[in-house]
Design an enzyme around this catalytic site. Structure first.
Site, PDB file in Angstrom:
ATOM      1  N   GLY A 267       0.931  -1.358   0.283  1.00  0.00           N
ATOM      2  CA  GLY A 267      -0.170   0.000   0.161  1.00  0.00           C
ATOM      3  C   GLY A 267       1.000   1.585   0.165  1.00  0.00           C
ATOM      4  N   HIS A 303      -2.502   6.293   8.262  1.00  0.00           N
ATOM      5  CA  HIS A 303      -1.658   5.060   8.686  1.00  0.00           C
ATOM      6  C   HIS A 303      -0.554   5.411   8.766  1.00  0.00           C
ATOM      7  CE1 HIS A 303      -1.248   1.157   9.485  1.00  0.00           C
ATOM      8  NE2 HIS A 303       0.485   1.332   9.273  1.00  0.00           N
ATOM      9  N   GLU A 304      -0.127   6.052   7.074  1.00  0.00           N
ATOM     10  CA  GLU A 304       1.258   6.011   7.198  1.00  0.00           C
ATOM     11  C   GLU A 304       2.073   7.484   8.059  1.00  0.00           C
ATOM     12  OE1 GLU A 304       3.072   3.834   5.351  1.00  0.00           O
ATOM     13  OE2 GLU A 304       1.391   2.947   4.805  1.00  0.00           O
ATOM     14  N   HIS A 307       2.666   6.234  11.386  1.00  0.00           N
ATOM     15  CA  HIS A 307       3.882   5.612  11.597  1.00  0.00           C
ATOM     16  C   HIS A 307       4.713   7.000  12.322  1.00  0.00           C
ATOM     17  CE1 HIS A 307       3.905   1.412  11.369  1.00  0.00           C
ATOM     18  NE2 HIS A 307       3.315   1.888   9.828  1.00  0.00           N
TER      19      HIS A 307
HETATM   20  N1  B3K Z   1       4.734  -0.599   6.613  1.00  0.00           N
HETATM   21  C1  B3K Z   1       5.590  -0.027   5.677  1.00  0.00           C
HETATM   22  C2  B3K Z   1       5.193  -2.524   4.982  1.00  0.00           C
HETATM   23  C3  B3K Z   1       6.753  -2.465   4.748  1.00  0.00           C
HETATM   24  C4  B3K Z   1       6.295  -3.801   4.124  1.00  0.00           C
HETATM   25  C5  B3K Z   1       7.204  -4.479   3.910  1.00  0.00           C
HETATM   26  N2  B3K Z   1       7.366  -5.910   2.469  1.00  0.00           N
HETATM   27  C6  B3K Z   1       3.635  -0.468   5.426  1.00  0.00           C
HETATM   28  C7  B3K Z   1       2.794  -0.051   6.056  1.00  0.00           C
HETATM   29  O1  B3K Z   1       2.206  -0.772   7.437  1.00  0.00           O
HETATM   30  O2  B3K Z   1       2.384   0.846   6.642  1.00  0.00           O
HETATM   31 ZN    ZN Z   2       2.311   0.365   9.009  1.00  0.00          ZN
END
Ligand code: B3K
Ligand code: ZN
Length: 878
Positions: A267, A303-304, A307
């Protein structure tokens, strides 16, 4: 690619890194064919680690090493060793500077991990272990360093050069190239490193934080997509404000950038200050994207962004802790969407996902705890268990603590662990410290795989005025965990009186009744008896309100009780859940016996719901939606593929016929007026309208079909266009072909819209579905190098078209495995994900089991597999 069996990595083997990296200086001379990467690392021995043999091993894959020097002295070949997975230096000082120069080849990188080319741009994806494809490094999340990155590239081809942090220098070079230097003041693990180079344009905006700092916001896209960024930008600003208000989290850098990329394995990615997105989760215009797309963008952008605190400022010690950042961040994005949209509808859609994907995973050969204990390929552990069950585990802690205490606990987590790489244990300890609660038993949710099943029996004693709920919990064994201990389960319940009014949930032994309404009961033993007192009538219980725990429930409610709950429960989620159970029971009965009667009161209950003028349309659409065939198949001991499909059609047609007048009325009532708006109300209206249309068309109602054709012609928004196109495609015939052709002509060149064109054909449960899918593989617009395109065709067919994928002759299985084997050498992550529908092979009848197993064995026997595919297939067959 592996010739030998790849080895698992175990949590119990975790050791702190022997060396730490304080400062990283990188210089990339970017070119799609040959990129040169120079790195300068300030290393020092980690005082917290045990001393090894004086050597140092760095990760590195697919790198051509040109030079390596320690403190300015080039090493001779005798002083180091290079193999397929890294660089070992035999003797290193306790503190030193390491310089390396390597060469890499982005244009040949089809795995989309490391530095790769997407269209005309170059970009990176480093999580989980992609940084080692850029340069030699301690590529593990507990090594956090400060980065300064210089990007050098041709000025005309790559006018925009981006990396993490703030730009600190720009230079035009004489050879037609230019360079930009970025400095990121926040220490970060290597998986959060990113760079982007391309001919991109930015949509710009700004955000003033709670403390008054102005943040520059930029969304970078290819020039022709500039008109599709408004919704993403609005979503970003909403998310930034929400995180301040709800979690007290402010953004830290002066710039926040998002880049939309069309070749992307998942995503999006939360790289520090430079989020890189699958363009599907950025680009939207009302005429190109559906409500579901708008919704997805809002939540993935959030979501991002979230993080930045849960993942970046506080990161994972090792990859077994992945749910520390993913589970918590999913919980945060779910709460965000609930707050800015409709809470009940959001909960329904999250629980649908959990039940449709996580429950089967937890019951199958790939079951693993939220905090796994071992893995072969970490990329296989970005699962619905780690993400979605992980979010449920955070949600349960929030429920047990209550809102004030939970906020105190998250504040403490952010304060205590800022700048650190920590574990789920550290998270739980903050919950305990801030609340005084003992979560020892609760920790089992991180350690034990499997979905607990609650059986709930009720008994009303009229003379004593008591109502007793006997609750038992049971969890089936999962691979590697034959014995399960009881979980600590928050069970939220309410009681309804005969008029639908809320009754107090008054536990025996308490001196006075609580206020009527919802109450949280806690289950810690295998069996509990709750005696509720003060009742003058037999109540109807509303169990597991809001889905307070990720469990399956078996209760003794009657269909009449469920219809009552569907009409009266104050908990929107449970109104829906009661309706779902009614649908499910009827569909399973019809699957077993096509002549099973469809009860009058069932039809009447839905008619009343449709006629309720005060109904929330979004919720009503959910209530009226039948559970999917895939979901239902998880409810059967042996999946009856054809029976389920027939039952589904039969009930759909019956509803379409019996409720025809009401459905038509709802359709006309919900007509689109004016411009497209993305609001919970408007989305709900369109959802209900298109559901009504679906029932009518699937019942082959003449008027419904005419409305559908008219809607396809006239609609201005993609939600309505796709709803009509999906139904026309299902019906088949000349009208379907004409609509598909018109759609394709209209949207040639709009890649994300063409994905919908492929998907709608792959999902249609027509007899010729597989033939069509196979023909589409040769369509000029098909590309096996674009994961979105592959998913739109291959995954849509194998995941959403159950009856055709599981055709009795096994052709669907052969097709899928053919695709997996073709894709694996190029893109292992994508190939491993495609395999998933075959993993549940033991759930089918003996002949289908045989066919599926044969295909899985064909994969295993086919020689050189990636560790990704090897792990999935070997565990599936174990
Ligand atoms: N942290 C990334 C996902 C990475 C996947 C690597 N195979 C996206 C997310 O969960 O926000
Ligand atoms: Zn994530």
């Amino acid at each position: 690619m592996y010739r030998e069996t790849p080895h698992p990595i175990y949590l119990k083997d975790y050791r702190p890194p022997e060396f730490l990296i304080e400062q990283v200086e990188l210089r990339f001379e970017l070119d799609p064919e040959h990129t040169r990467v120079e790195s300068r690392l300030a290393l020092r021995r980690n005082p917290a680690a045990t001393r090894g043999d004086g050597s140092l091993r760095l990760h590195g894959e697919q790198l051509t090493l040109m030079q390596v020097a320690i403190d300015g002295h080039a090493l001779t070949p005798a002083e180091y060793r290079v193999d397929a997975e890294g660089l070992t230096m035999h003797r290193v000082p306790d503190r030193f500077t390491l310089e390396t120069q390597v060469e890499i080849h982005p244009s040949l990188n089809t795995a989309l991990e490391g530095l790769y080319q997407s269209g005309d741009m170059l970009c990176t994806q480093c999580e989980a272990e992609g940084f080692r494809r850029l340069t030699y490094f301690l590529d593990r999340p507990d090594v956090m360093a400060r980065y300064t990155t210089t990007l050098v590239a041709d000025r005309t081809r790559f006018p925009v050069l981006l990396s993490n942090g703030n730009p600190v220098a720009r230079t035009d070079l004489e050879d037609g190239r230019h360079s930009v230097t970025w400095d990121d003041p926040f220490p970060k693990p290597s998986y959060l490193f990113a760079l982007v180079a391309g001919d991109l344009r930015a949509v710009e905006d700004s955000f003033v934080t709670a403390s008054g700092r102005e943040i520059q916001l930029q969304i970078f896209v290819e020039p022709h997509n500039l008109d599709k960024c408004d919704h993403a930008m609005r979503s970003l600003k909403k998310a930034m404000r929400w995180d301040e208000e709800r979690f007290g989290r402010e953004y830290d850098l002066d710039i926040f950038m998002i880049v939309a990329v069309s070749h992307f394995n998942m995503g999006a990615m939360e790289n520090k200050g430079l989020n890189i997105f699958n363009d599907k989760f950025v680009l939207a215009r009302p005429d190109t994207a559906t409500d579901v797309d708008f919704d997805g963008i809002e939540s993935v952008i959030a979501h991002e962004y979230f993080h930045n605190w849960t993942g970046n400022r506080i990161t994972c010690r090792d990859w077994f802790q992945l749910s520390l950042k993913e589970g918590f961040t999913v919980y945060r994005d779910q709460e965000f969407s609930a707050d800015v949209g409709s809470r009940a509808v959001k909960r329904i859609s999250d629980v649908r996902t959990l039940r449709a994907h996580q429950f089967p995973e937890d019951a199958g050969p790939l079951a693993h705890p939220v905090r796994p204990e071992s893995y072969i390929e970490i990329n296989n552990f970005y699962t619905t268990t780690v993400y979605d069950k992980g979010a449920e585990v955070v949600r349960m802690q929030a429920a047990l603590l209550g809102p004030e205490s939970f906020r105190r606990a998250t504040d403490r987590y952010f304060e205590r662990h800022d700048g650190q790489a920590v574990t789920t244990e550290d998270f739980v300890r903050c919950m305990e410290d801030a609340s005084g609660r003992d979560l020892t038993q609760f920790r089992r949710w991180y350690e034990q795989a499997g979905t607990p099943e609650l059986s709930i029996q009720s008994k009303y004693d009229a003379t004593a005025g008591t109502y007793t709920l006997s609750v038992r919990q049971e969890t089936a064994a999962t691979p590697g965990q034959p014995v399960k201990y009881p979980f600590h389960i928050p069970l939220t319940i309410g009681l309804l009186g005969a008029e639908g009014q809320a009754l107090p949930v008054w536990l025996a032994g308490e001196s006075a009744p609580p206020a009527p309404g919802t109450r949280l009961l806690e289950l810690t033993e295998r069996a509990h008896e709750f005696t509720l007192v003060g009742l003058t009538e037999r109540p109807v219980p509303s169990l597991l309100r809001g889905f307070s725990a990720p469990v399956r429930v078996r209760d003794d409610l009657s269909d009449a009780d469920r219809m009552f709950l569907m009409a009266h429960d104050s908990d929107g989620f449970n109104r829906w859940d009661a309706a779902q159970t009614l649908h499910e029971r009827l569909l399973l009965a019809l699957t077993d016996d096509a002549d099973h009667p469809i009860p009058e009161d069932y039809i009447a209950a839905f008619q009343r719901a449709l006629r309720d003028p005060s109904a929330d349309r979004a919720l009503l659409a959910e209530v009226l939606t039948l559970p999917s065939e895939t979901y239902l198949s998880d409810r059967m001991t042996v999946v009856d593929v054809d029976g389920l499909h027939r039952a589904h059609r039969q009930l759909t047609r019956c509803i379409g016929e019996r409720l025809r007048a009401d459905l038509l009325a709802v359709y006309h009532d919900s007509a689109e007026t004016g411009d497209y708006v993305f609001s919970p109300e408007a989305v709900g209206r369109r959802a209900l309208k298109n559901l009504a249309l679906a029932y009518l068309v699937r019942a082959e109602d003449g008027e419904g079909l005419a409305l559908c054709r008219a809607q396809f012609e006239a609609a201005h928004n993609m939600t309505d266009v796709m709803a009509a196109l999906r139904l026309l495609t299902e019906q088949g015939g000349a009208a379907a072909e004409a609509a598909l052709d018109a759609f394709h002509r209209r949207w040639a060149g709009e890649s994300l819209v063409l994905d919908k064109w492929f998907a709608v054909q792959a999902a249609a449960p027509r007899a010729d579905a597989l033939t069509r899918v196979m023909a589409l593989l040769h369509h000029p617009d098909y590309s096996a190098r674009n994961p979105n395109r592959v998913r739109s065709l291959v995954s849509t067919f194998s995941n959403l078209n159950q009856v055709r994928f599981h055709a009795a002759d096994g052709a669907g299985y052969r097709f899928l495995v053919g695709q997996v084997l073709e894709l694996d050498p190029a893109n292992p992550q994508l190939a491993a994900r495609l395999l998933k529908p075959l993993v549940r092979w033991r759930r089918f009848d003996p002949e289908r089991q045989r066919l599926m197993r044969t295909e899985l064995e064909r994969v295993l026997g086919s020689g050189e597999l990636s560790s990704d595919v090897f792990e999935v297939v070997s565990k599936a067959l174990a």
